[in-house]
Scaffold this motif. Structure first.
Motif, mmCIF file in Angstrom:
data_model
loop_
_atom_site.group_PDB
_atom_site.id
_atom_site.type_symbol
_atom_site.label_atom_id
_atom_site.label_comp_id
_atom_site.label_asym_id
_atom_site.label_seq_id
_atom_site.Cartn_x
_atom_site.Cartn_y
_atom_site.Cartn_z
ATOM 1 N N ASP A 52 0.861 -1.175 0.000
ATOM 2 C CA ASP A 52 0.000 0.000 0.000
ATOM 3 C C ASP A 52 0.896 1.223 0.000
ATOM 4 O O ASP A 52 1.468 1.575 1.022
ATOM 5 C CB ASP A 52 -0.888 -0.005 1.251
ATOM 6 N N PRO A 53 1.093 1.869 -1.159
ATOM 7 C CA PRO A 53 2.040 2.981 -1.224
ATOM 8 C C PRO A 53 1.673 4.136 -0.324
ATOM 9 O O PRO A 53 2.511 4.966 -0.004
ATOM 10 C CB PRO A 53 2.008 3.386 -2.708
ATOM 11 N N GLY A 54 0.426 4.205 0.104
ATOM 12 C CA GLY A 54 0.029 5.315 0.954
ATOM 13 C C GLY A 54 0.336 5.092 2.415
ATOM 14 O O GLY A 54 0.279 6.024 3.214
ATOM 15 N N ALA A 55 0.629 3.854 2.780
ATOM 16 C CA ALA A 55 0.884 3.559 4.200
ATOM 17 C C ALA A 55 1.859 2.402 4.296
ATOM 18 O O ALA A 55 1.477 1.259 4.472
ATOM 19 C CB ALA A 55 -0.426 3.208 4.897
ATOM 20 N N VAL A 56 3.148 2.698 4.120
ATOM 21 C CA VAL A 56 4.181 1.675 4.204
ATOM 22 C C VAL A 56 4.301 1.206 5.640
ATOM 23 O O VAL A 56 4.512 2.001 6.548
ATOM 24 C CB VAL A 56 5.534 2.233 3.709
ATOM 25 N N GLN A 57 4.149 -0.089 5.844
ATOM 26 C CA GLN A 57 4.284 -0.659 7.172
ATOM 27 C C GLN A 57 5.414 -1.659 7.158
ATOM 28 O O GLN A 57 5.381 -2.613 6.399
ATOM 29 C CB GLN A 57 2.983 -1.342 7.599
ATOM 30 N N CYS A 58 6.415 -1.427 7.982
ATOM 31 C CA CYS A 58 7.582 -2.290 8.034
ATOM 32 C C CYS A 58 7.427 -3.255 9.194
ATOM 33 O O CYS A 58 7.318 -2.824 10.345
ATOM 34 C CB CYS A 58 8.856 -1.461 8.197
ATOM 35 N N GLU A 59 7.397 -4.527 8.895
ATOM 36 C CA GLU A 59 7.094 -5.523 9.898
ATOM 37 C C GLU A 59 8.351 -5.968 10.619
ATOM 38 O O GLU A 59 9.364 -6.253 9.998
ATOM 39 C CB GLU A 59 6.443 -6.735 9.243
ATOM 40 N N TYR B 56 15.740 -9.122 12.638
ATOM 41 C CA TYR B 56 15.365 -8.811 11.262
ATOM 42 C C TYR B 56 14.051 -8.039 11.231
ATOM 43 O O TYR B 56 13.159 -8.269 12.043
ATOM 44 C CB TYR B 56 15.211 -10.094 10.446
ATOM 45 N N THR B 57 13.950 -7.144 10.267
ATOM 46 C CA THR B 57 12.734 -6.385 10.024
ATOM 47 C C THR B 57 12.345 -6.565 8.562
ATOM 48 O O THR B 57 13.190 -6.417 7.674
ATOM 49 C CB THR B 57 12.945 -4.890 10.323
ATOM 50 N N ALA B 58 11.087 -6.912 8.306
ATOM 51 C CA ALA B 58 10.605 -7.106 6.938
ATOM 52 C C ALA B 58 10.260 -5.759 6.326
ATOM 53 O O ALA B 58 9.431 -5.021 6.853
ATOM 54 C CB ALA B 58 9.386 -8.021 6.929
ATOM 55 N N LEU B 59 10.899 -5.431 5.212
ATOM 56 C CA LEU B 59 10.703 -4.153 4.531
ATOM 57 C C LEU B 59 10.177 -4.399 3.123
ATOM 58 O O LEU B 59 10.615 -5.334 2.443
ATOM 59 C CB LEU B 59 12.020 -3.377 4.458
ATOM 60 N N ASP C 252 22.114 -7.195 -17.682
ATOM 61 C CA ASP C 252 21.240 -8.358 -17.821
ATOM 62 C C ASP C 252 21.217 -9.237 -16.583
ATOM 63 O O ASP C 252 20.316 -10.065 -16.422
ATOM 64 C CB ASP C 252 21.660 -9.192 -19.037
ATOM 65 N N ASP C 253 22.172 -9.085 -15.687
ATOM 66 C CA ASP C 253 22.208 -9.932 -14.490
ATOM 67 C C ASP C 253 22.411 -9.140 -13.203
ATOM 68 O O ASP C 253 22.805 -9.698 -12.175
ATOM 69 C CB ASP C 253 23.288 -11.004 -14.613
ATOM 70 N N ALA C 254 22.154 -7.851 -13.225
ATOM 71 C CA ALA C 254 22.319 -7.024 -12.028
ATOM 72 C C ALA C 254 21.283 -5.909 -12.029
ATOM 73 O O ALA C 254 20.825 -5.463 -13.083
ATOM 74 C CB ALA C 254 23.726 -6.426 -11.954
ATOM 75 N N ALA C 255 20.915 -5.473 -10.826
ATOM 76 C CA ALA C 255 19.911 -4.417 -10.706
ATOM 77 C C ALA C 255 20.073 -3.722 -9.363
ATOM 78 O O ALA C 255 20.720 -4.234 -8.447
ATOM 79 C CB ALA C 255 18.501 -4.990 -10.839
ATOM 80 N N VAL C 256 19.469 -2.540 -9.260
ATOM 81 C CA VAL C 256 19.392 -1.816 -7.997
ATOM 82 C C VAL C 256 17.986 -2.027 -7.438
ATOM 83 O O VAL C 256 16.995 -1.774 -8.135
ATOM 84 C CB VAL C 256 19.678 -0.317 -8.194
ATOM 85 N N TYR C 257 17.912 -2.495 -6.193
ATOM 86 C CA TYR C 257 16.644 -2.790 -5.539
ATOM 87 C C TYR C 257 16.400 -1.740 -4.455
ATOM 88 O O TYR C 257 17.246 -1.539 -3.580
ATOM 89 C CB TYR C 257 16.667 -4.186 -4.933
ATOM 90 N N ARG C 258 15.247 -1.094 -4.523
ATOM 91 C CA ARG C 258 14.907 -0.032 -3.562
ATOM 92 C C ARG C 258 13.877 -0.550 -2.556
ATOM 93 O O ARG C 258 12.827 -1.069 -2.930
ATOM 94 C CB ARG C 258 14.372 1.200 -4.268
ATOM 95 N N PHE C 259 14.193 -0.394 -1.273
ATOM 96 C CA PHE C 259 13.313 -0.832 -0.197
ATOM 97 C C PHE C 259 12.831 0.366 0.615
ATOM 98 O O PHE C 259 13.563 1.346 0.786
ATOM 99 C CB PHE C 259 14.046 -1.811 0.726
ATOM 100 N N LEU D 205 6.704 -7.034 -2.379
ATOM 101 C CA LEU D 205 7.167 -8.146 -1.557
ATOM 102 C C LEU D 205 7.935 -7.623 -0.354
ATOM 103 O O LEU D 205 8.674 -6.645 -0.457
ATOM 104 C CB LEU D 205 8.070 -9.053 -2.390
ATOM 105 N N HIS D 206 7.778 -8.251 0.800
ATOM 106 C CA HIS D 206 8.521 -7.871 1.997
ATOM 107 C C HIS D 206 9.756 -8.764 2.144
ATOM 108 O O HIS D 206 9.664 -9.990 2.005
ATOM 109 C CB HIS D 206 7.642 -7.999 3.243
ATOM 110 N N VAL D 207 10.887 -8.148 2.408
ATOM 111 C CA VAL D 207 12.168 -8.855 2.538
ATOM 112 C C VAL D 207 12.786 -8.476 3.877
ATOM 113 O O VAL D 207 12.708 -7.317 4.303
ATOM 114 C CB VAL D 207 13.116 -8.488 1.374
ATOM 115 N N ARG D 208 13.408 -9.430 4.535
ATOM 116 C CA ARG D 208 13.923 -9.218 5.889
ATOM 117 C C ARG D 208 15.375 -8.723 5.883
ATOM 118 O O ARG D 208 16.241 -9.303 5.233
ATOM 119 C CB ARG D 208 13.814 -10.520 6.690
ATOM 120 N N TRP D 209 15.615 -7.666 6.673
ATOM 121 C CA TRP D 209 16.931 -7.051 6.787
ATOM 122 C C TRP D 209 17.252 -6.804 8.261
ATOM 123 O O TRP D 209 16.352 -6.597 9.080
ATOM 124 C CB TRP D 209 16.979 -5.706 6.051
ATOM 125 N N ARG D 210 18.548 -6.778 8.575
ATOM 126 C CA ARG D 210 19.000 -6.352 9.896
ATOM 127 C C ARG D 210 20.317 -5.616 9.728
ATOM 128 O O ARG D 210 21.031 -5.772 8.743
ATOM 129 C CB ARG D 210 19.155 -7.548 10.850
#
Length: 374
Positions: A65-72, A139-142, A152-159, A226-231
């Motif tokens: 929900d772009p209007g209310a980002v909730q980080c778990e 860990y926090t899911a973002l 072709d095999d690399a990208a920048v991922y924004r969280f 998608l939510h991905v876990r980071w610490r």
């Protein structure tokens, strides 16, 4: 990312990897936890889940929900789930700090303490949420916001980060990602954000996907929402007084920690540290951040050279400093001859690249105290 004499492990422990027994944690280890890891548990927030090991957890697949980002906070959902001991094959052997086994030891001690606190009931419940965007303790899911292809095999991922927060990492610090492979086994990987340190509400990581990589298989499944876990953050690099020059030796995505370092030096008009970057890649399109490196080079105290090992191409830009080969001992010696300044050598790349660079530096007479390996 500790400094140590050659031949020693750069992992989070002082003993060589083979002498460590990460899966046998004692009660004394729990008692020696930092005070902040012994905070009481909110037992009312404990929710146990049963995840299908053959796919991503369902709660990680809900749309953003772009209007209310909730980080778990993962701890809120899995406090009573015992951490799984990593396999020996999960350790990359590159001397990461913290190593996957260091994280396991810490997680296991925290799990034991919080399980006991949950058993005691809500009388020990603390009040007030943490104000930090991320914590090295759990860990926090973002949510993933965007994917920008670089090649072709690399990208920048924004969280996304919680509204109004920023990572504000020191140069050289990194985060740790946790994912699950196809069999449901957890895996962790360190990544250094490449976004500006004060970027509010988000951070970017530059990731290369390998055909047979366990983590790469997970990354290929990522989609916005998608939510991905980071610490984190983690990292022990500190500027050293008296260093007039930093030589940055990087391969591929190993340039990431140096991007933040160069930005910090060039943004400080009072900082006259000279910076020299030698970046090894397989193809010119693998150079990142290519435009920003050219912009950096407009500063009087930054120079760089690209080493492309996959063969000559016609895509080199006018004036771009390219050498069509791997970096060798002659390149290290050339850099050493350029200036008689107090120099520190920083190394980050693949295992074979780091081994070669350490050998070249040692053969050239560089002392261990003047080398930092990320």
């Amino acid at each position: 990312m500790k400094e140590a004499p050659r031949g020693w492990s750069f992992g989070g422990a002082t003993a060589p990897r083979g002498l460590r027994t990460p899966c046998n944690l004692t009660n004394e280890d729990e008692a020696s936890l930092p005070e902040e890891l012994q905070r009481p548990l909110d037992s009312g927030a404990v929710q146990s889940t049963n995840e299908d090991e053959a796919r991503l957890p369902e709660e990680l697949q809900r749309p953003l929900d772009p209007g209310a980002v909730q980080c778990e906070d993962e701890d809120e959902n899995n406090l009573l789930e015992e951490p799984q001991c990593p396999l020996d094959s999960d350790c990359c052997g590159n001397g990461c700090s913290p190593c996957v086994f260091d994280l396991y030891e810490r997680d296991l001690a925290v799990w034991r303490c919080r399980r006991e606190q949950a058993r005691l009931g809500p009388a020990l419940t603390p009040s007030g949420p943490s104000a930090a965007a991320l914590s090295p303790d759990h860990y926090t899911a973002l949510p993933l916001l965007d994917v920008t292809p670089v090649s072709d095999d690399a990208a920048v991922y924004r969280f996304a980060l919680p509204t109004g927060t920023a990572l504000c990492l020191r140069p050289g610090q990194h985060l740790v990602l946790r994912e699950h492979d196809a069999a449901g086994r957890p895996l962790t990987r360190p990544y250094t954000p490449v976004s500006p340190r004060d970027a509010a509400g988000y951070f970017d990581v530059y990731i290369r996907r390998y055909a047979d990589g366990a983590a790469s298989a997970c990354v290929r499944r990522w989609r916005p929402g998608l939510h991905v876990r980071w610490r984190g953050p983690f990292g022990e690099f500190q500027p050293r007084a008296g260093d007039a020059r930093l030589v940055l030796l990087a391969a591929g995505t190993g340039v990431a920690p140096f991007v933040a370092l160069v930005r910090a030096v060039l943004a400080d008009e009072a900082d006259e540290t000279r910076l020299v970057l030698l970046l090894a890649v397989r193809r010119l399109r693998d150079v990142f951040p290519r435009d920003e490196l050219a912009e950096f080079a407009r500063a009087w105290n930054f120079t760089y050279t690209l080493f492309v090992s996959g063969g000559e191409e016609d895509s080199a830009r006018y004036g771009e400093p390219v050498r069509w080969r791997r970096p060798g001992s002659q390149d290290v010696q050339e850099v050493m001859r350029q200036m008689a300044l107090k120099t520190r050598y920083l190394v980050c790349g693949t295992r074979s690249f780091e081994k070669d660079m350490l050998n070249y530096l040692g053969a050239a007479g560089v002392q261990d105290d003047d080398i930092f390996r990320f």
